[in-house]
Every structure is written in C-alpha cells, then in structure tokens.
Write a protein that holds these residues in place. Sequence first.
Motif, PDB file in Angstrom:
ATOM      1  N   LEU A 150       0.836  -1.208   0.000  1.00 43.81           N
ATOM      2  CA  LEU A 150       0.000   0.000   0.000  1.00 43.81           C
ATOM      3  C   LEU A 150       0.866   1.253   0.000  1.00 43.81           C
ATOM      4  O   LEU A 150       0.574   2.222  -0.715  1.00 43.81           O
ATOM      5  CB  LEU A 150      -0.948  -0.008   1.203  1.00 43.81           C
ATOM      6  N   ALA A 151       1.942   1.238   0.785  1.00 41.74           N
ATOM      7  CA  ALA A 151       2.860   2.383   0.798  1.00 41.74           C
ATOM      8  C   ALA A 151       3.486   2.574  -0.579  1.00 41.74           C
ATOM      9  O   ALA A 151       3.559   3.694  -1.092  1.00 41.74           O
ATOM     10  CB  ALA A 151       3.947   2.176   1.856  1.00 41.74           C
ATOM     11  N   GLU A 152       3.902   1.494  -1.189  1.00 44.43           N
ATOM     12  CA  GLU A 152       4.512   1.566  -2.515  1.00 44.43           C
ATOM     13  C   GLU A 152       3.495   2.077  -3.544  1.00 44.43           C
ATOM     14  O   GLU A 152       3.842   2.832  -4.448  1.00 44.43           O
ATOM     15  CB  GLU A 152       5.055   0.199  -2.923  1.00 44.43           C
ATOM     16  N   HIS A 153       2.238   1.683  -3.401  1.00 47.90           N
ATOM     17  CA  HIS A 153       1.180   2.156  -4.309  1.00 47.90           C
ATOM     18  C   HIS A 153       1.029   3.678  -4.194  1.00 47.90           C
ATOM     19  O   HIS A 153       0.929   4.377  -5.208  1.00 47.90           O
ATOM     20  CB  HIS A 153      -0.129   1.437  -3.967  1.00 47.90           C
ATOM     21  N   ILE A 154       1.027   4.182  -2.969  1.00 47.94           N
ATOM     22  CA  ILE A 154       0.943   5.632  -2.750  1.00 47.94           C
ATOM     23  C   ILE A 154       2.160   6.316  -3.366  1.00 47.94           C
ATOM     24  O   ILE A 154       2.030   7.354  -4.036  1.00 47.94           O
ATOM     25  CB  ILE A 154       0.827   5.950  -1.243  1.00 47.94           C
ATOM     26  N   ASN A 155       3.323   5.746  -3.148  1.00 46.43           N
ATOM     27  CA  ASN A 155       4.549   6.339  -3.696  1.00 46.43           C
ATOM     28  C   ASN A 155       4.511   6.395  -5.226  1.00 46.43           C
ATOM     29  O   ASN A 155       4.969   7.363  -5.824  1.00 46.43           O
ATOM     30  CB  ASN A 155       5.777   5.580  -3.213  1.00 46.43           C
ATOM     31  N   ARG A 156       3.974   5.367  -5.850  1.00 39.81           N
ATOM     32  CA  ARG A 156       3.862   5.361  -7.323  1.00 39.81           C
ATOM     33  C   ARG A 156       2.864   6.408  -7.803  1.00 39.81           C
ATOM     34  O   ARG A 156       3.116   7.108  -8.781  1.00 39.81           O
ATOM     35  CB  ARG A 156       3.467   3.974  -7.832  1.00 39.81           C
ATOM     36  N   ILE A 157       1.718   6.493  -7.126  1.00 37.43           N
ATOM     37  CA  ILE A 157       0.697   7.465  -7.520  1.00 37.43           C
ATOM     38  C   ILE A 157       1.257   8.890  -7.440  1.00 37.43           C
ATOM     39  O   ILE A 157       1.027   9.703  -8.328  1.00 37.43           O
ATOM     40  CB  ILE A 157      -0.570   7.339  -6.631  1.00 37.43           C
ATOM     41  N   THR A 158       1.983   9.172  -6.373  1.00 40.95           N
ATOM     42  CA  THR A 158       2.499  10.526  -6.161  1.00 40.95           C
ATOM     43  C   THR A 158       3.822  10.769  -6.873  1.00 40.95           C
ATOM     44  O   THR A 158       4.308  11.895  -6.901  1.00 40.95           O
ATOM     45  CB  THR A 158       2.702  10.796  -4.659  1.00 40.95           C
ATOM     46  N   GLU A 159       4.395   9.698  -7.414  1.00 37.35           N
ATOM     47  CA  GLU A 159       5.712   9.766  -8.051  1.00 37.35           C
ATOM     48  C   GLU A 159       6.765  10.310  -7.090  1.00 37.35           C
ATOM     49  O   GLU A 159       7.652  11.070  -7.459  1.00 37.35           O
ATOM     50  CB  GLU A 159       5.655  10.595  -9.342  1.00 37.35           C
ATOM     51  N   ASP A 160       6.655   9.897  -5.823  1.00 38.94           N
ATOM     52  CA  ASP A 160       7.565  10.338  -4.767  1.00 38.94           C
ATOM     53  C   ASP A 160       7.872   9.128  -3.885  1.00 38.94           C
ATOM     54  O   ASP A 160       6.973   8.610  -3.222  1.00 38.94           O
ATOM     55  CB  ASP A 160       6.897  11.448  -3.957  1.00 38.94           C
ATOM     56  N   PRO A 161       9.128   8.658  -3.861  1.00 42.10           N
ATOM     57  CA  PRO A 161       9.455   7.443  -3.105  1.00 42.10           C
ATOM     58  C   PRO A 161       9.316   7.573  -1.593  1.00 42.10           C
ATOM     59  O   PRO A 161       9.391   6.574  -0.883  1.00 42.10           O
ATOM     60  CB  PRO A 161      10.906   7.153  -3.501  1.00 42.10           C
ATOM     61  N   ASP A 162       9.085   8.776  -1.088  1.00 38.13           N
ATOM     62  CA  ASP A 162       8.938   8.980   0.354  1.00 38.13           C
ATOM     63  C   ASP A 162       7.550   9.466   0.750  1.00 38.13           C
ATOM     64  O   ASP A 162       7.318   9.812   1.910  1.00 38.13           O
ATOM     65  CB  ASP A 162       9.991   9.985   0.846  1.00 38.13           C
ATOM     66  N   SER A 163       6.637   9.502  -0.181  1.00 34.75           N
ATOM     67  CA  SER A 163       5.319  10.068   0.072  1.00 34.75           C
ATOM     68  C   SER A 163       4.569   9.347   1.190  1.00 34.75           C
ATOM     69  O   SER A 163       4.018   9.991   2.094  1.00 34.75           O
ATOM     70  CB  SER A 163       4.485  10.060  -1.206  1.00 34.75           C
ATOM     71  N   ALA A 164       4.522   8.031   1.162  1.00 36.14           N
ATOM     72  CA  ALA A 164       3.766   7.274   2.168  1.00 36.14           C
ATOM     73  C   ALA A 164       4.384   7.457   3.552  1.00 36.14           C
ATOM     74  O   ALA A 164       3.663   7.639   4.540  1.00 36.14           O
ATOM     75  CB  ALA A 164       3.707   5.795   1.796  1.00 36.14           C
ATOM     76  N   THR A 165       5.709   7.432   3.616  1.00 35.86           N
ATOM     77  CA  THR A 165       6.379   7.628   4.900  1.00 35.86           C
ATOM     78  C   THR A 165       6.099   9.027   5.433  1.00 35.86           C
ATOM     79  O   THR A 165       5.788   9.214   6.610  1.00 35.86           O
ATOM     80  CB  THR A 165       7.898   7.402   4.749  1.00 35.86           C
ATOM     81  N   ARG A 166       6.175  10.024   4.563  1.00 32.67           N
ATOM     82  CA  ARG A 166       5.911  11.403   4.964  1.00 32.67           C
ATOM     83  C   ARG A 166       4.455  11.573   5.404  1.00 32.67           C
ATOM     84  O   ARG A 166       4.177  12.310   6.357  1.00 32.67           O
ATOM     85  CB  ARG A 166       6.259  12.358   3.823  1.00 32.67           C
TER      86      ARG A 166
END
Length: 178
Positions: A150-166
């Motif tokens: 799920l975190a990786e899915h968010i990161n792909r959608i936002t095109e940001d590898p740290d988006s889910a963590t942030r």
Amino acid sequence: MSSPLDPQHAPVGDVGAALMIVDSRLKTVHDGRTGADPEQQALMEQFIASLGPEGVDDVLDGTCTLIYIFMTWLRKAHESQGKDVIEYVVPTLVGTLRMMPKSVPPEAIPTMAGLVVAAGIGLSPNLWREQYGDWTKEEMTPLEATAFLLAEHINRITEDPDSATRLITDALSRTDED
C-alpha cells in the motif's frame, strides 16, 4: 450509529515501529537490492525480539493503523477521480500477494484482502481481524507485505518514493502537536 469496528474503538499501536519496518523495506527495494541486507535483517529481528509479546502486539496494531491511514488516503485520492478504491486497489494487491508464494501463503491472502477492504470502507482493520481470533505466525509477513504494498502504491501514484512515509510522519507530528 457507530460500528464496534469503528477506528475510534481501536488501539493505535506502535505506529513509529511499524513505519520503521515498512520504510526499511521500501528503502531496500528502492536501493535496488534483491534481498534484505543480512546485517539489517539481523538488526530488525533483534529489534522485534526486544519488544516482547506486548510490544509485538503494539507493532501489529501499528501496522493495521498504517494500513488504515494508507487506505484512507487512497480512498480520498480515488474518490477525487470518481473511482472506487476497492475496485482499483484490492485486485492489484491480491495479484501481487499471489506472486509472493515464499513470503505470503495463499491462505493468508483472503485475510489481507479483508483487512484492506475493511480499511477502505472506514472500519478498523485490527478490530475486523480480531473477530477471527489471534493473529497467526503465518500472517506476520503477509501483514508487513500488505502495508509495504500500500505504501509503494501511494509512492507510485504521487511519483515520490517517500510520500507514504511522509504521510505518516506528518500525521504523527500533528498528533504530537495536539
């Protein structure tokens, strides 16, 4: 009327530790490593062992909280596009989990899909799971994989590898301020 599975009734758990585990996996994947660094894996196992039974339960609850927050974000993102989060996230998640037979036994996949659906419709994933008894050892890696995917899915959608963590660290910061 509030459901007994409403997130307000759920323990939050140790979100920080759960995030550390997921973020560590994300970084391993993005660093291009094919497997976990043995030293990092040993440190992670040592950390988990140091938690004791209550601490492990807190990390389980924290991981479910991550899943809930990730699915809430994904639901809002999909709804803004006129799409249903269940329709677009669950099949991809299940398909990916099925491609991981060494880590995710087939019998754990329906539980992981159920957790994600529960979170996607606004229910607490850990309270939903609690209805079916205690967590099993065989569900630990699939649970981590679900949060990771799920975190990786968010990161792909936002095109940001740290988006889910942030997303999580920002939520934790806001909670600390309150």
